[in-house]
Design an enzyme around this catalytic site. Structure first.
Site, PDB file in Angstrom:
ATOM      1  N   HIS A 101       0.838  -1.206   0.000  1.00 41.41           N
ATOM      2  CA  HIS A 101       0.000   0.000   0.000  1.00 41.41           C
ATOM      3  C   HIS A 101       0.869   1.251   0.000  1.00 41.41           C
ATOM      4  O   HIS A 101       2.071   1.201   0.296  1.00 41.41           O
ATOM      5  CB  HIS A 101      -0.901   0.037   1.241  1.00 41.41           C
ATOM      6  CG  HIS A 101      -0.156   0.224   2.534  1.00 41.41           C
ATOM      7  ND1 HIS A 101       0.656  -0.739   3.079  1.00 41.41           N
ATOM      8  CD2 HIS A 101      -0.087   1.290   3.384  1.00 41.41           C
ATOM      9  CE1 HIS A 101       1.184  -0.297   4.200  1.00 41.41           C
ATOM     10  NE2 HIS A 101       0.768   0.939   4.410  1.00 41.41           N
ATOM     11  N   HIS A 250       4.729   0.142   0.227  1.00 41.50           N
ATOM     12  CA  HIS A 250       5.484  -0.656   1.176  1.00 41.50           C
ATOM     13  C   HIS A 250       4.620  -1.768   1.752  1.00 41.50           C
ATOM     14  O   HIS A 250       3.380  -1.729   1.675  1.00 41.50           O
ATOM     15  CB  HIS A 250       6.085   0.207   2.291  1.00 41.50           C
ATOM     16  CG  HIS A 250       5.084   1.009   3.051  1.00 41.50           C
ATOM     17  ND1 HIS A 250       4.428   2.103   2.524  1.00 41.50           N
ATOM     18  CD2 HIS A 250       4.601   0.872   4.310  1.00 41.50           C
ATOM     19  CE1 HIS A 250       3.603   2.596   3.421  1.00 41.50           C
ATOM     20  NE2 HIS A 250       3.684   1.864   4.514  1.00 41.50           N
ATOM     21  N   ARG A 265       5.326   6.785  13.978  1.00 41.32           N
ATOM     22  CA  ARG A 265       5.395   7.305  12.602  1.00 41.32           C
ATOM     23  C   ARG A 265       4.887   8.738  12.589  1.00 41.32           C
ATOM     24  O   ARG A 265       3.850   9.047  13.189  1.00 41.32           O
ATOM     25  CB  ARG A 265       4.535   6.449  11.672  1.00 41.32           C
ATOM     26  CG  ARG A 265       4.775   6.759  10.206  1.00 41.32           C
ATOM     27  CD  ARG A 265       3.907   5.910   9.308  1.00 41.32           C
ATOM     28  NE  ARG A 265       2.670   6.594   8.968  1.00 41.32           N
ATOM     29  CZ  ARG A 265       1.625   6.025   8.371  1.00 41.32           C
ATOM     30  NH1 ARG A 265       1.651   4.734   8.057  1.00 41.32           N
ATOM     31  NH2 ARG A 265       0.537   6.726   8.090  1.00 41.32           N
TER      32      ARG A 265
HETATM   33  C1  SIN Z   1       3.185   1.445   7.928  1.00 39.30           C
HETATM   34  O1  SIN Z   1       3.379   2.611   8.227  1.00 39.30           O
HETATM   35  O2  SIN Z   1       2.458   1.093   7.005  1.00 39.30           O
HETATM   36  C2  SIN Z   1       3.911   0.390   8.748  1.00 39.30           C
HETATM   37  C3  SIN Z   1       5.241   0.126   8.164  1.00 39.30           C
HETATM   38  C4  SIN Z   1       6.061  -0.757   9.046  1.00 39.30           C
HETATM   39  O3  SIN Z   1       5.664  -1.012  10.186  1.00 39.30           O
HETATM   40  O4  SIN Z   1       7.130  -1.181   8.619  1.00 39.30           O
END
Ligand code: SIN
Length: 275
Positions: A101, A250, A265
């Site tokens: 996504h 990712h 994040r």
């Molecule tokens: C995300 O922000 O989609 C999670 C990415 C991750 O935990 O590596």
């Protein structure tokens, strides 16, 4: 490409670079900021090691690249909505982003970038995979590009967020974001074309029949996962990944149950995707 203030080591020709010789606890001056931005634009995702930043430093780093985006529902840290909690442990029944996504593409103006800092990582596993949507677009035949270029698709979130966050304290309950975006977008800074449909949020290609949409999306979701477009990041404590959601997808691996993987994040706001 030369840099004066940072060192940049590409991971693969298509995507990803590790940046060193920089301390992200310090505010970025204009030259260092411009070089990090240039590396991000050149490689789609950049990684930093050994950065024991606190929450204020994390927020300050994100803000250097633009206004911060507030997630419509996800749990936050310390009551600060700009700090999204990314946490999985033995009690978890799911992990964020365990599917290809780009972040919150269901928003009218999806985030430009995301900056993830992990302070706790499993002994092994929990890698994040990144795929270049420039490479994915470039690899399509001219006939497929001609078919997809004028099309738009709906990106939705109710199917996901209602289930995930229905009982949580949410910011936009009953108003889950949805948006229509071009299937291929032009990156506003590089001018390159990037495929912009993803398996979490994109539900329907418009202007074609339901079964044509299903077939096209199935093909494109599989195409995005081609290893030729990818790099894979192995986290260590205090690593940071900064990815450009406009041209990168990712996928976070959840292969480390019951270990703990935890961090925060910060997400940088973006603009409306254009053909
Ligand atoms: C995300 O922000 O989609 C999670 C990415 C991750 O935990 O590596």
């Amino acid at each position: 490409m030369t840099y004066r203030r940072i060192s940049v080591e590409p991971l693969t020709p298509a995507i990803g670079a590790e940046i060193s010789d920089i301390d992200l606890r310090e505010p970025l001056d204009d030259e260092a900021h411009a070089e990090v931005r240039r590396a991000l634009l050149a490689h789609g995702v950049v990684f930093f090691r050994d950065q024991p930043i606190d929450h204020d430093q994390h927020i300050a780093f994100g803000r250097r690249f633009g206004e911060l985006h507030i997630h419509p529902a996800s749990p936050c840290v310390d009551g600060r909505p700009e700090l999204m909690r990314v946490h999985t442990d033995a009690d978890s029944t799911r992990q964020n982003g365990h599917q290809w996504h780009s972040d919150v593409s269901c928003d009218e103006e999806p985030p430009m970038g995301s900056v993830l800092h992990l302070h706790t990582v499993p002994e092994c596993g929990g890698d994040t995979l990144f795929s270049s949507m420039y490479a994915a677009w470039d690899a399509l035949s001219e006939s497929m590009k001609a078919l997809l270029a004028p099309l738009e698709a709906s990106h939705e979130s109710a199917h996901l967020y209602d289930h995930l966050y229905g009982d949580a304290v949410v910011r936009r309950r009953n108003d889950w974001p949805s948006a229509v975006h071009p299937v291929v977008r032009t990156h506003p800074e590089t001018g390159r074309k990037a495929l912009f449909v993803n398996a979490i949020f994109t539900r329907r290609i418009l202007g074609v029949t339901e079964s044509e949409s299903r077939g096209l999306l199935e093909f494109l979701f599989e195409h995005v996962a081609n290893p030729h477009f990818q790099c894979r990041f192995r986290w260590r404590r205090n690593s940071i990944a900064f990815w450009d959601n406009r041209c990168v997808q990712h996928h976070a691996m959840w292969d480390y149950y019951p270990s703990t993987r935890s961090g925060t994040r910060v997400t940088v706001a973006g603009d409306r995707p254009r053909h």
